[in-house]
Design an enzyme around this catalytic site. Structure first.
Site, PDB file in Angstrom:
ATOM      1  NE  ARG A   1      -0.423  32.301 -10.240  1.00  0.00           N
ATOM      2  CZ  ARG A   1      -0.196  31.314 -11.092  1.00  0.00           C
ATOM      3  NH1 ARG A   1      -0.991  30.253 -11.092  1.00  0.00           N
ATOM      4  NH2 ARG A   1       0.783  31.384 -11.949  1.00  0.00           N
TER       5      ARG A   1
ATOM      6  CB  SER B   1       4.526  35.654 -19.038  1.00  0.00           C
ATOM      7  OG  SER B   1       3.261  35.015 -19.057  1.00  0.00           O
TER       8      SER B   1
ATOM      9  CG  ASP C   1       6.049  25.349 -15.077  1.00  0.00           C
ATOM     10  OD1 ASP C   1       5.971  26.361 -14.351  1.00  0.00           O
ATOM     11  OD2 ASP C   1       5.325  25.170 -16.072  1.00  0.00           O
TER      12      ASP C   1
ATOM     13  CE  LYS D   1       5.602  30.536 -12.747  1.00  0.00           C
ATOM     14  NZ  LYS D   1       5.020  30.778 -14.058  1.00  0.00           N
TER      15      LYS D   1
HETATM   16  C1  S3P Z   1       2.579  28.222 -18.929  1.00  0.00           C
HETATM   17  C2  S3P Z   1       3.515  29.215 -18.815  1.00  0.00           C
HETATM   18  C3  S3P Z   1       4.274  29.452 -17.586  1.00  0.00           C
HETATM   19  C4  S3P Z   1       4.252  28.217 -16.692  1.00  0.00           C
HETATM   20  C5  S3P Z   1       2.867  27.669 -16.509  1.00  0.00           C
HETATM   21  C6  S3P Z   1       2.285  27.267 -17.850  1.00  0.00           C
HETATM   22  C7  S3P Z   1       1.849  28.086 -20.208  1.00  0.00           C
HETATM   23  O1  S3P Z   1       3.684  30.528 -16.877  1.00  0.00           O
HETATM   24  O2  S3P Z   1       4.832  28.517 -15.436  1.00  0.00           O
HETATM   25  O3  S3P Z   1       2.903  26.535 -15.658  1.00  0.00           O
HETATM   26  O4  S3P Z   1       1.177  27.062 -20.419  1.00  0.00           O
HETATM   27  O5  S3P Z   1       1.937  29.005 -21.015  1.00  0.00           O
HETATM   28  P1  S3P Z   1       3.990  32.078 -17.230  1.00  0.00           P
HETATM   29  O6  S3P Z   1       3.428  32.391 -18.554  1.00  0.00           O
HETATM   30  O7  S3P Z   1       3.330  32.848 -16.125  1.00  0.00           O
HETATM   31  O8  S3P Z   1       5.493  32.177 -17.196  1.00  0.00           O
END
Ligand code: S3P
Length: 430
Positions: free
Chosen positions: A125, A168, A316, A343
């Site tokens: 990732r 993000s 999600d 993901k």
């Molecule tokens: C999350 C943010 C999201 C999400 C992940 C949890 C978090 O990811 O998809 O399951 O707890 O901040 P990204 O920050 O990569 O969008």
């Protein structure tokens, strides 16, 4: 309805979903509470902490960083103030992108070297998105061409003014957490609003945070104080039950103690657009997070388009929304979801392959899917690609299929929701 072997679950078609439940603590909030507790003064204690393996990875990394953590009915963490202990071992983040990206922000502020590793999925990732801002702040971070392992030599950070190129919450959080250790203020501006649990939790732990629209600023040199908190139920886990109930007009479901932070609850707006009535009762606020009880009254399931800021807000929940899409009247169009390709699996490809296996028509685009409505699906052999949300989403699609479905790699549900298949069995009737 569900028969489980070690890694395979068989789902029989169902006729409704009825009952009341509460879901385990929110994964995003559990990670953040644990990390902030580690660098706070004094003891923190959390009830309804996430039961998922991802948050256990965070706790295990914090132990390796010298924190006393006990995990019984509640999770208790003795804060170390802003100084963690140099780790004697590598920090194993398992499958958890949140652990690696957000903890990297704290480690960037520590005057020692840490090595962060992950499992096969996490090792693929993208990490450049956190490496870039943390390097600009003065940390030394090396990686395998932008992927894990990360080797972080932290300390002596200076505040920055950072515009995140991707929407993000993990990147925003990494920069804000590093900002606590920096000289001067650190600001993060995001292209669209992402979940704000870090900002809310920082305030709960006593930090001063400033927010103007999509720009958040934290001052360096602040200290945090431990808290006692109940983690709200995870809306992304509840999503599987809400969507499963939406498949059957005679379902009747009540979910209690559910986290309803507005940056997370956009799923409810999408469901309303799809013709599903939800009612929120007993709404209260705890440590800045909203918690409520929700009931759902399904009607005829309508189609919808998910794009732009809505896509980012329900990122999600897209696997389960896609899983119910063929059963809607008009179908579901998903766009601006390129992030799903990086993901825990390439979720767009995984959804398309599994829907095809169930006999559905679906068109895959670089950043989304077109899933026509009015389809009848057959049971099939489903591959989870070791991705918890794919395994759980296709158990929902299977409930309305004509024949039984076998989900391979079902044990991946342990990442966020180990109790999932058991609860699904309890609530569905054949
Ligand atoms: C999350 C943010 C999201 C999400 C992940 C949890 C978090 O990811 O998809 O399951 O707890 O901040 P990204 O920050 O990569 O969008």
């Amino acid at each position: 309805m569900a028969t489980q072997t070690t890694d395979t679950v068989t789902i029989q078609p169902a006729c409704n979903l009825r009952g009341s439940l509460s879901v385990p603590g929110d994964k995003s909030i559990s990670h953040r509470y644990a990390m902030l507790a580690a660098i706070a003064e004094g003891r923190s204690s959390f009830s309804n902490f996430s039961t998922g393996a991802d948050c256990a990875s965070t706790l295990s990394c914090l132990r390796t960083l010298g924190c006393r953590v006990t995990h019984g009915v509640t999770v208790e963490i003795e804060g170390r103030g802003m100084k963690l202990e140099a780790p004697a071992l590598q920090l194993d983040c398992g499958n958890s992108g949140s652990t690696m990206r957000m903890l990297a922000g704290i480690l960037a502020g520590q005057a020692f070297e840490s090595v962060m590793i992950g499992d096969a999925s996490l090792s693929k990732r993208p990490m450049k998105r956190v490496i870039d801002p943390l390097t600009q702040m003065g940390a030394n971070v090396s990686s395998q061409d932008g992927r894990p392992p990360l080797i972080i030599n932290g300390g002596n950070l200076k505040g920055i003014d950072y515009k995140t190129p991707v929407a993000s919450a993990q990147v925003k959080s990494a920069v804000l957490l590093a900002g606590l250790f920096a000289d001067g203020p650190t600001s993060v501006e995001e292209p669209m609003r992402t979940r704000d649990h870090t900002e809310v939790a920082l305030r709960a732990f006593g930090a001063d945070i400033d927010r103007q629209q999509n720009r958040t600023t934290v001052r360096g040199g602040q200290t945090l104080a431990g808290i006692q908190a109940q983690v709200p139920g995870d809306l992304s886990s509840a999503a599987f039950f809400l969507c499963a109930a939406a498949l059957f007009p005679n379902s009747n479901l009540v979910i209690d103690g559910l986290g309803l932070n507005p940056t997370r609850a956009v799923l409810l707006d999408v469901l309303v657009q799809m013709g599903v009535r939800t009612k929120v009762i007993q709404l209260e606020e705890r440590h800045g997070e909203l918690i409520g009880m929700i009931t759902i009254e399904p009607r005829e399931l309508r189609g919808t388009t998910i794009e732009g800021a809505v896509t980012a807000a329900v990122i999600d929940e897209i696997p389960v929304l896609a899983a119910i899409a063929p059963y809607t009247k008009e179908g579901v169009r998903i766009r601006d979801a390129k992030e799903l390709r990086v993901k825990e699996s390439d979720r767009l490809a995984a959804i398309a392959t599994n829907l095809h296996a169930m006999g559905a028509k679906v068109e895959e685009f670089e950043d989304g899917l077109d899933i026509p409505g009015g389809q009848q699906l057959r049971g099939a052999e489903i591959q989870s690609y070791d991705d918890h949300r794919i395994a759980m989403a296709f158990a929902v699609a299977a409930l309305r299929a004509r024949s039984e479905t076998v989900i391979h790699g079902a044990s991946s549900a342990r990442i966020s929701f180990p109790e999932y298949f058991h609860l699904l069995q309890q609530l569905t009737s054949e």
